[in-house]
Design an enzyme around this catalytic site. Structure first.
Site, short mmCIF file in Angstrom:
data_model
loop_
_atom_site.label_atom_id
_atom_site.label_comp_id
_atom_site.label_asym_id
_atom_site.label_seq_id
_atom_site.Cartn_x
_atom_site.Cartn_y
_atom_site.Cartn_z
CE LYS A 132 -9.07 0.00 3.90
NZ LYS A 132 -8.32 -1.01 3.26
CB ILE B 216 -1.10 0.00 1.13
CG1 ILE B 216 -2.24 0.93 0.99
CG2 ILE B 216 -0.35 0.00 2.61
CD1 ILE B 216 -2.98 0.77 -0.04
CB ALA B 217 4.26 2.11 1.77
#
Length: 320
Positions: A94, A12-13
């Site tokens: 999230k 996700i990074a």
């Protein structure tokens, strides 16, 4: 120019780093990880000037204006708190934490420190979703009666995978279910009644979950999430005068408007990248305006959605 730091170096990074290139006024200047080797590898991959071998070092970097927390969600609270205590604004991936109580602690800490804090619920900043909400507010489909949304992916995932591991907050609900729940909340607000069912895997986390939100107005939301089969990831919002369909609703770039007696109208709004840049742009807008929270992703909404996820987990018997 807003100087960004990224805390963590996983998938996700990487997606956020790639999309940050599509955010005018954004500059990725630092990355931090518990492993200096991982930080250096990420920095080299994305041409980041500075790599830090600890969360604390990243948070203390005077050249960083805001930090995006991209750890697994089981570590969100600790990582975000590290940044807040250092006085750094935070965009936290999230779901913001594992439960409402720990999310409230982060919100309280940010408010006490006078630091900007926002959950990275990119769907709320997505321009196509925002356009659909404007249509609904303008009465394009009448009074909303139902919302249906799903998010299922096909594994199978090994028991050690973060999506199954209890110690990492695994299961479909927090990782995937937060999206259908958010879509229902965006359109109808908090429900008056919640009913849930799930198939629980051997690790004690949910593999396939169904949720029904009931509203005293008569509206209903039917929501599903799962780790054992790929679903259409579609949201359909039906009203008394038509319906709107959002393919791949959580990262939407088009919608279809259906109204009786007329041909369907498809509206496309393609954008580069996956769409993470829109949440970054919202953060930058808020920081420039001196805001401590985003009107698109306010603290109260983050806490309300986490409370709903808590209620669903209680009903299906999943604990962390």
């Amino acid at each position: 120019m807003t100087r960004w730091g990224i805390l963590a170096t996983g998938g996700i990074a990487a997606k956020f780093a790639a999309d940050l290139r599509h955010a005018p006024g954004a500059e990725l200047v630092a990355v931090g990880s518990r492993s200096v080797e991982a930080a250096k590898a990420f920095a080299e991959r994305f041409d980041v000037p500075r790599a830090h071998g600890s969360w604390e070092a990243l948070a203390a970097d005077p050249e960083v204006d805001v930090i995006y927390v991209a750890t697994p969600h089981s570590a969100h609270a600790a990582a975000a708190l590290t940044c807040i205590r250092a006085g750094k604004p935070v965009l936290c991936e999230k779901p913001v934490t594992l439960d409402r109580a720990s999310a409230a602690e982060l919100v309280d800490a940010a408010r006490a420190a006078g630091v900007f804090f926002m959950e990275a619920m990119w769907t709320r900043a997505n321009p196509t979703v925002r356009a659909v909400l404007d249509l609904i507010a303008d009465g394009a489909i009448g009074t909303v009666t139902t919302v249906a949304a799903d998010f299922g992916i096909y594994g199978p995932f090994p028991s050690s995978h973060r999506l199954r591991a209890r110690e990492l907050g695994g299961g479909a609900l927090l990782d995937l279910g937060v999206y259908p729940v958010t879509m229902a909340h965006l359109v109808l607000g908090a429900p008056d009644h919640v009913r849930s069912w799930a198939k629980i895997g051997p690790e004690g986390t949910d593999e396939n979950t169904g949720i029904v939100f009931g509203y005293d107005s008569g509206a209903v939301a039917t929501l599903t999430c799962g780790l054992i089969g790929t679903t259409p990831t579609r949201a359909t919002i039906t009203g008394t005068a038509g319906r709107i369909e959002l393919p791949t609703f959580f990262m939407a770039d088009r919608y279809v408007l259906h109204r009786p007696g007329t041909d369907p109208v498809e509206v496309a709004d393609p954008h580069p990248g996956a769409g993470y840049q829109f949440e970054a742009l919202e953060v930058q807008r808020c920081l420039a305006a001196g805001l401590l929270e985003s009107p698109l992703v306010p603290h109260a909404t983050t806490l309300e959605v986490m409370g709903l996820l808590d209620e669903v987990r209680a009903q299906i018997g999943v604990t962390y």
